[in-house]
Design a protein around this motif. Structure first.
Motif, PDB file in Angstrom:
ATOM      1  N   LYS A  72      37.365  20.286 -10.110  1.00  0.00           N
ATOM      2  CA  LYS A  72      37.680  21.626  -8.895  1.00  0.00           C
ATOM      3  C   LYS A  72      38.364  22.855  -9.571  1.00  0.00           C
ATOM      4  CE  LYS A  72      39.071  18.868  -5.124  1.00  0.00           C
ATOM      5  NZ  LYS A  72      40.144  18.424  -4.021  1.00  0.00           N
ATOM      6  N   GLU A  73      38.987  22.663 -11.098  1.00  0.00           N
ATOM      7  CA  GLU A  73      39.139  23.714 -11.818  1.00  0.00           C
ATOM      8  C   GLU A  73      37.890  24.192 -12.458  1.00  0.00           C
ATOM      9  OE1 GLU A  73      41.936  21.943 -14.479  1.00  0.00           O
ATOM     10  OE2 GLU A  73      43.692  21.802 -13.010  1.00  0.00           O
ATOM     11  N   MET A 124      36.263   8.777   1.320  1.00  0.00           N
ATOM     12  CA  MET A 124      35.373   8.483  -0.058  1.00  0.00           C
ATOM     13  C   MET A 124      35.055   9.648  -0.792  1.00  0.00           C
ATOM     14  SD  MET A 124      31.592   6.820  -0.679  1.00  0.00           S
ATOM     15  CE  MET A 124      32.166   5.172  -0.538  1.00  0.00           C
ATOM     16  N   VAL A 125      35.414   9.870  -1.773  1.00  0.00           N
ATOM     17  CA  VAL A 125      35.108  10.994  -2.654  1.00  0.00           C
ATOM     18  C   VAL A 125      33.769  10.943  -3.437  1.00  0.00           C
ATOM     19  CG1 VAL A 125      36.128  12.539  -4.321  1.00  0.00           C
ATOM     20  CG2 VAL A 125      37.617  11.477  -3.031  1.00  0.00           C
ATOM     21  N   LYS A 126      33.120  11.881  -3.342  1.00  0.00           N
ATOM     22  CA  LYS A 126      31.797  11.963  -3.890  1.00  0.00           C
ATOM     23  C   LYS A 126      31.763  13.361  -4.918  1.00  0.00           C
ATOM     24  CE  LYS A 126      29.090   9.461  -0.579  1.00  0.00           C
ATOM     25  NZ  LYS A 126      27.885   9.652   0.190  1.00  0.00           N
ATOM     26  N   THR A 129      24.160  12.864  -7.452  1.00  0.00           N
ATOM     27  CA  THR A 129      25.286  12.478  -6.557  1.00  0.00           C
ATOM     28  C   THR A 129      25.955  11.238  -7.010  1.00  0.00           C
ATOM     29  OG1 THR A 129      23.794  13.383  -4.617  1.00  0.00           O
ATOM     30  CG2 THR A 129      25.863  12.025  -4.220  1.00  0.00           C
ATOM     31  N   VAL A 130      27.105  11.435  -7.073  1.00  0.00           N
ATOM     32  CA  VAL A 130      28.230  10.399  -7.636  1.00  0.00           C
ATOM     33  C   VAL A 130      29.115   9.843  -6.451  1.00  0.00           C
ATOM     34  CG1 VAL A 130      30.082   9.663  -9.408  1.00  0.00           C
ATOM     35  CG2 VAL A 130      28.107  11.253  -9.868  1.00  0.00           C
ATOM     36  N   GLU A 131      29.227   8.713  -6.418  1.00  0.00           N
ATOM     37  CA  GLU A 131      30.266   8.008  -5.879  1.00  0.00           C
ATOM     38  C   GLU A 131      31.363   7.401  -6.782  1.00  0.00           C
ATOM     39  OE1 GLU A 131      28.887   5.008  -2.898  1.00  0.00           O
ATOM     40  OE2 GLU A 131      27.728   6.629  -1.513  1.00  0.00           O
ATOM     41  N   PHE A 132      32.583   7.756  -6.504  1.00  0.00           N
ATOM     42  CA  PHE A 132      33.657   7.430  -7.374  1.00  0.00           C
ATOM     43  C   PHE A 132      34.226   6.033  -6.902  1.00  0.00           C
ATOM     44  CE2 PHE A 132      33.759  11.945  -7.859  1.00  0.00           C
ATOM     45  CZ  PHE A 132      33.404  12.025  -9.163  1.00  0.00           C
ATOM     46  N   PHE A 133      34.761   5.264  -7.934  1.00  0.00           N
ATOM     47  CA  PHE A 133      35.473   4.027  -7.790  1.00  0.00           C
ATOM     48  C   PHE A 133      36.863   3.976  -7.653  1.00  0.00           C
ATOM     49  CE2 PHE A 133      31.904   1.963 -10.800  1.00  0.00           C
ATOM     50  CZ  PHE A 133      30.902   2.217  -9.711  1.00  0.00           C
ATOM     51  N   GLU A 134      37.336   4.780  -6.758  1.00  0.00           N
ATOM     52  CA  GLU A 134      38.716   5.168  -6.268  1.00  0.00           C
ATOM     53  C   GLU A 134      39.835   3.907  -6.348  1.00  0.00           C
ATOM     54  OE1 GLU A 134      39.106   8.445  -3.227  1.00  0.00           O
ATOM     55  OE2 GLU A 134      37.320   7.560  -2.910  1.00  0.00           O
ATOM     56  N   LYS A 135      39.222   2.678  -5.899  1.00  0.00           N
ATOM     57  CA  LYS A 135      40.195   1.680  -6.048  1.00  0.00           C
ATOM     58  C   LYS A 135      40.287   0.962  -7.350  1.00  0.00           C
ATOM     59  CE  LYS A 135      40.474  -3.086  -4.123  1.00  0.00           C
ATOM     60  NZ  LYS A 135      39.680  -4.290  -3.513  1.00  0.00           N
ATOM     61  N   ASP A 136      39.237   0.989  -8.065  1.00  0.00           N
ATOM     62  CA  ASP A 136      39.226   0.409  -9.538  1.00  0.00           C
ATOM     63  C   ASP A 136      39.929   1.315 -10.611  1.00  0.00           C
ATOM     64  OD1 ASP A 136      38.270  -1.821  -8.507  1.00  0.00           O
ATOM     65  OD2 ASP A 136      36.373  -1.613  -9.512  1.00  0.00           O
ATOM     66  N   ALA A 137      39.850   2.840 -10.333  1.00  0.00           N
ATOM     67  CA  ALA A 137      40.082   3.692 -11.352  1.00  0.00           C
ATOM     68  C   ALA A 137      40.909   4.899 -10.725  1.00  0.00           C
ATOM     69  CB  ALA A 137      38.931   3.902 -12.377  1.00  0.00           C
ATOM     70  N   PRO A 138      41.795   4.588  -9.913  1.00  0.00           N
ATOM     71  CA  PRO A 138      42.243   6.010  -9.298  1.00  0.00           C
ATOM     72  C   PRO A 138      42.820   7.059  -9.864  1.00  0.00           C
ATOM     73  CG  PRO A 138      43.956   3.950  -9.110  1.00  0.00           C
ATOM     74  CD  PRO A 138      42.357   3.587  -9.530  1.00  0.00           C
ATOM     75  N   ASN A 139      43.544   6.852 -11.228  1.00  0.00           N
ATOM     76  CA  ASN A 139      43.832   7.892 -12.217  1.00  0.00           C
ATOM     77  C   ASN A 139      42.796   8.702 -12.761  1.00  0.00           C
ATOM     78  OD1 ASN A 139      46.798   7.296 -11.326  1.00  0.00           O
ATOM     79  ND2 ASN A 139      46.866   5.536 -12.825  1.00  0.00           N
ATOM     80  N   THR A 140      41.684   7.697 -13.044  1.00  0.00           N
ATOM     81  CA  THR A 140      40.509   8.310 -13.849  1.00  0.00           C
ATOM     82  C   THR A 140      39.835   9.299 -12.751  1.00  0.00           C
ATOM     83  OG1 THR A 140      40.499   6.610 -15.362  1.00  0.00           O
ATOM     84  CG2 THR A 140      38.771   7.919 -15.415  1.00  0.00           C
ATOM     85  N   VAL A 141      39.435   8.826 -11.564  1.00  0.00           N
ATOM     86  CA  VAL A 141      38.881   9.517 -10.617  1.00  0.00           C
ATOM     87  C   VAL A 141      39.762  11.023 -10.229  1.00  0.00           C
ATOM     88  CG1 VAL A 141      38.156   9.554  -8.212  1.00  0.00           C
ATOM     89  CG2 VAL A 141      37.627   7.648  -9.549  1.00  0.00           C
ATOM     90  N   ALA A 142      40.934  10.850 -10.080  1.00  0.00           N
ATOM     91  CA  ALA A 142      41.903  11.826  -9.836  1.00  0.00           C
ATOM     92  C   ALA A 142      41.768  12.969 -10.785  1.00  0.00           C
ATOM     93  CB  ALA A 142      43.130  11.406  -9.568  1.00  0.00           C
ATOM     94  N   GLU A 162      30.316  19.759  -7.952  1.00  0.00           N
ATOM     95  CA  GLU A 162      30.918  19.837  -6.718  1.00  0.00           C
ATOM     96  C   GLU A 162      31.498  18.730  -6.090  1.00  0.00           C
ATOM     97  OE1 GLU A 162      29.237  20.829  -2.146  1.00  0.00           O
ATOM     98  OE2 GLU A 162      27.853  21.353  -3.920  1.00  0.00           O
ATOM     99  N   VAL A 163      32.823  18.563  -5.698  1.00  0.00           N
ATOM    100  CA  VAL A 163      33.387  17.565  -5.059  1.00  0.00           C
ATOM    101  C   VAL A 163      33.436  17.451  -3.713  1.00  0.00           C
ATOM    102  CG1 VAL A 163      35.802  16.452  -4.983  1.00  0.00           C
ATOM    103  CG2 VAL A 163      35.086  17.406  -7.406  1.00  0.00           C
ATOM    104  N   ILE A 164      33.074  16.532  -3.182  1.00  0.00           N
ATOM    105  CA  ILE A 164      32.990  16.230  -1.694  1.00  0.00           C
ATOM    106  C   ILE A 164      33.944  15.332  -1.383  1.00  0.00           C
ATOM    107  CG2 ILE A 164      31.309  15.712   0.106  1.00  0.00           C
ATOM    108  CD1 ILE A 164      29.074  16.452  -1.842  1.00  0.00           C
TER     109      ILE A 164
END
Length: 153
Positions: free
Chosen positions: A34-35, A1-3, A14-27, A149-151
């Motif tokens: 990170k940049e 899980m990415v936060k 603090t944010v939890e991402f919806f990686e399953k629903d929006a993988p490209n938007t999260v990425a 800050e990405v965790i």
């Protein structure tokens, strides 16, 4: 899980991402974070009881601040509108755009469900503030994002 921790002048969220629903938007958001893309951008659009919006690179500099709200990362991403989490509620992060499939870096955080339901399936919901959502209520136009800050767990 990415936060992520979105650090603002008004506090950290603090944010939890919806990686399953929006993988490209999260990425995309994670890559930009990170940049350092979001470091120093302002919340250029704040509408009480609706949303706070940030992510425009023009908002970082006084010389380009008049263009705040019109910039992006230099590319566009497609909307991701399917999935269980594609509804706008308090604390939800959603991709801003100027029309379907034109998002890039600008995003907004919702104040409540009451005034944002019409955005469902029109804007990609890609995460939710899970700690310190009250910070959203304190944000005013011109407040800065200090860093994101990405965790990754």
């Amino acid at each position: 899980m990415v936060k992520a921790i979105i650090k603002t002048e008004k506090g950290d969220m603090t944010v939890e991402f919806f990686e399953k629903d929006a993988p490209n938007t999260v990425a995309n958001f994670v890559k930009l974070a990170k940049e350092g893309f979001y470091d120093g951008v302002t919340f250029h659009r704040v509408i009480p009881n609706f949303v706070v919006q940030a992510g425009c690179p023009f908002s970082k500099d006084e010389a380009t601040a008049f263009r705040a709200g019109s910039g992006g990362p230099g590319y566009q991403i497609n909307c991701e509108l399917d999935g269980d989490n594609q509804y706008h509620d308090r604390g939800v992060l959603s991709m801003a755009h100027a029309g379907r499939n034109t998002g890039g870096s600008q995003f907004f955080i919702c104040h409540s469900r009451a005034n944002t339901a019409h955005l469902d399936r029109n804007h990609t919901c890609f995460g939710k503030v899970v700690e310190n959502v009250d910070v959203v209520d304190d944000i005013r136009q011109g407040d800065k994002i200090l860093s994101v800050e990405v965790i990754e767990a």
